[in-house]
Design a protein around this motif. Structure first.
Motif, short mmCIF file in Angstrom:
data_model
loop_
_atom_site.label_atom_id
_atom_site.label_comp_id
_atom_site.label_asym_id
_atom_site.label_seq_id
_atom_site.Cartn_x
_atom_site.Cartn_y
_atom_site.Cartn_z
N ALA A 7 8.26 -11.40 46.90
CA ALA A 7 7.74 -12.56 45.55
C ALA A 7 6.69 -11.94 44.87
O ALA A 7 5.63 -12.58 44.53
N ASP A 67 5.19 -11.10 40.91
CA ASP A 67 5.29 -11.54 39.63
C ASP A 67 5.11 -10.56 38.55
O ASP A 67 4.09 -10.37 37.83
N ARG A 101 6.45 -8.81 35.29
CA ARG A 101 7.30 -9.14 33.97
C ARG A 101 7.85 -7.77 33.55
O ARG A 101 7.29 -6.56 33.98
N ILE A 141 11.88 -13.07 37.33
CA ILE A 141 12.52 -13.64 38.55
C ILE A 141 13.40 -12.56 39.25
O ILE A 141 13.32 -12.00 40.54
N ALA A 151 10.92 -9.90 40.82
CA ALA A 151 10.14 -10.19 42.03
C ALA A 151 11.33 -10.36 43.21
O ALA A 151 11.18 -9.99 44.29
N ASP A 191 13.90 -19.27 46.68
CA ASP A 191 12.80 -18.46 46.11
C ASP A 191 13.25 -18.65 44.41
O ASP A 191 12.05 -18.91 43.70
N VAL A 192 14.30 -18.85 43.97
CA VAL A 192 14.61 -19.00 42.62
C VAL A 192 13.92 -20.12 42.24
O VAL A 192 13.12 -20.54 41.25
N GLN A 218 11.71 -22.02 43.62
CA GLN A 218 10.34 -22.32 43.41
C GLN A 218 9.79 -21.52 42.25
O GLN A 218 8.90 -21.91 41.53
N MET A 219 10.11 -20.33 41.83
CA MET A 219 9.83 -19.77 40.66
C MET A 219 10.10 -20.45 39.46
O MET A 219 9.18 -20.37 38.63
N GLU A 258 7.70 -23.26 39.25
CA GLU A 258 6.26 -22.69 38.51
C GLU A 258 6.52 -22.64 37.06
O GLU A 258 5.36 -22.65 36.42
N GLN A 259 7.27 -21.99 36.23
CA GLN A 259 7.44 -21.61 35.35
C GLN A 259 7.49 -22.80 34.23
O GLN A 259 7.08 -22.83 33.16
#
Length: 553
Positions: A3, A5, A7, A323, A326, A400-401, A403-404, A407-408
């Motif tokens: 996980a 982050d 880019r 995503i 990560a 996990d997707v 959650q990300m 957050e975004q």
């Protein structure tokens, strides 16, 4: 899943997109051909670790992809699909049918059955079995999940025991594919159960088969053991004495079993375990394109998702490259629409909407969503922009997707709350359209057909869970499904993809490659995009010196 982050730069994105087709072509070529080298030997057992169980040993009542994979080892089809679907619909090689030919007007296909084909009880496979299976496949009482592939089959006749004739309502590119889809079942073993009763039966046995393996033992939720079928028409295949599927739902436990030798083969290795497996000298990884894509489905029957501008804004607020970096480093690729990038009908000019939070905010403001009360959340008509983002238990990747994504979206003033449901409840909510949005994935057929998920006729009884409807798209899909040539169909499927990409009923997240783990000593592998178990009858153990006991199962 890991996980981080990280880019991805715009330059890297372009490189990934440009190199993707070449990489996939090489993976398809490599996956198709691992041939025996002359050292092939018979005997032994392979243990395959899997995370889930079959739903039925009757393909027409099965509801998951793993059931199809196992049933394909027990029951043959008229012809077997090949993995050559990059330039056009796939070709087929003979299986139960030794040959076939179309009629001059293209409305009929005549199949000639192989005289060697016999059921495990000694009876010959006949045209009566094919007719019986076709009735089951197209029966509304059985309601097979693949029943739509038989939509253009007008009728099926058996002039004699070894000849079967399919007649179609129209000429179209998928006649052969639709005719042979669905395994042929032994009529004499299933006929006593009325078709209306099939959905109520568990079908936890398969006493009569014609495939390379027999079902020797089944312990629900624990194991499936297959043994060599001595009456298989291509004997002396299979090479192995037996194949055991061990059902281990926990992903971490499954990886540990692979590394300790408790299982020999694992499909779809998680990214977090790749380095550990690469470090094990006994094992190797086989990389193949995966016939699936991940997405977020928006319930267009609920505000604010009824507005296409809002759906586009949501997509532009989600950093899909972050995503992928990560969760799927090195194996994931952004996708722009519902046709996989390595299928013949994919539009290569289609590009994913960019990650652009500022443009997303502008679109949302245009749609009436602003932070009027200064609490950090967008609102409209006094209601804050918040919703539930659902996924299912058993998929760490989707969790996990979710959650990300949450957050975004929070960064632009939208509150998405991840909710995890037991798989049955997850599906039930979708079928009732009782959700805001969910993270899901479709495992696709190599037959390109967007009707089941995007045509308005599929809102009830199909897979258009988000209640999406577009009259223009419906017309394009209907024409594409009925067109007579591949080239004409390709033009129409390109148009359909453009409409869907503009409307964004889904946020298309990514497609990926699968990493399958197998021992270096296991030969004859033909793992491909459709299944890791294609050609399993050709698998064999290469000799080791001195012989170890880990594989002498």
């Amino acid at each position: 899943m890991e996980a981080g982050d990280h880019r991805t730069s715009g330059r890297r994105i372009l490189a990934t997109l440009a190199g993707g087709a070449a990489l996939i072509a090489s993976l398809l070529a490599a996956a198709a051909v691992e041939r025996p080298s002359g050292t092939e030997r018979r005997g032994g057992r392979v243990v395959i670790g899997v995370s889930g169980d079959v739903s039925s040993f009757n393909i027409y009542t099965a509801t998951n992809a793993f059931s199809q994979e196992v049933d394909d080892l027990l029951f043959l089809k008229l012809a077997d699909e090949q993995d050559d679907f990059k330039e056009g619909p796939p070709t087929f090689r003979p299986s139960l049918a030794k040959s076939w030919e179309p009629s001059p007007d293209g409305t009929r296909l005549t199949f000639h059955l192989d005289r060697r084909a016999r059921w495990s009880d000694g009876r010959p496979v006949t045209g009566d079995d094919v007719l019986f299976s076709q009735r089951a496949a197209s029966s509304p009482e059985v309601s097979w999940v693949g029943r739509d592939v038989k939509e253009f089959v007008a009728d099926v006749l058996a002039p004699d025991d070894r000849t079967v004739v399919y007649r179609f309502t129209r000429v179209y590119p998928y006649e052969l594919m639709d005719a042979v889809e669905g395994n042929v079942l032994p009529a004499h073993a299933y006929r006593d159960v009325p078709l209306a009763e099939w959905p109520k039966r568990s079908f936890t046995s398969a006493p009569v088969v014609d495939g390379p393996f027999l079902l020797k033992k089944y312990e629900r939720g624990s194991l499936i053991e297959l043994a060599r079928n001595p009456r298989y028409m291509r004997a002396p295949l299979p090479n192995l004495d037996s194949v055991v599927f061990r059902i281990i739902p926990d992903e971490t436990s499954l990886v540990n079993e692979l590394l300790s030798g408790g299982v020999d083969v694992m499909e779809n290795v998680p990214a977090v375990a790749v380095r550990r497996i690469e470090a094990d000298p006994r094992l190797r990884l086989v990389r193949v394109p995966d016939l699936s894509y991940h997405f977020i489905c928006w319930n267009t029957a609920r505000p604010p998702f009824a507005d296409a501008r809002v759906r586009r804004a949501l997509t532009m607020a989600i950093d899909r490259d972050a995503i992928i970096e990560a969760l799927l480093p090195g194996t994931g690729r952004p996708c722009a629409g519902p046709v996989l990038s390595f299928l013949w009908a994919h539009d290569p000019s289609l590009r994913p909407l960019p990650y652009d939070p500022d443009a997303a905010r502008a679109l949302l403001k245009e749609s009436g969503w602003e932070d009027r009360d200064g609490d950090g959340l967008l609102d409209r008509d006094g209601r804050p922009f918040r919703f539930d983002l659902e996924t299912n238990q058993g998929s760490r990747l989707r969790a996990d997707v979710a959650q990300m994504v949450a957050e975004q979206l929070r960064r632009i003033g939208i509150e998405a709350t991840p909710r995890v449901y037991e798989f049955g409840a997850f599906i039930d909510r979708h079928e009732k359209h009782d959700f805001d949005a969910f993270v899901g994935s479709w495992r696709e057929s190599t037959k390109v057909d967007l009707k089941s998920a995007f045509h308005s006729a599929s809102r009830e009884g199909g897979y258009d869970y988000g209640m999406y409807a577009n009259v223009e798209l419906d017309a394009v899909i209907d024409r594409a499904r009925a067109t007579a040539t591949t080239e004409a169909a390709r033009v129409l499927w390109f148009k359909a993809q453009a409409i869907i990409a503009s409307d964004q009923p889904y946020t298309f997240l990514f497609e990926r490659d699968r990493m399958n783990a197998a021992p270096r000593r296991l030969g004859g592998l033909r793992m491909g995009p459709r299944t890791a178990y294609a050609g399993l009858e050709h698998w064999y153990w290469e000799p080791e010196s001195p012989p170890g006991k880990g594989n002498a199962r």
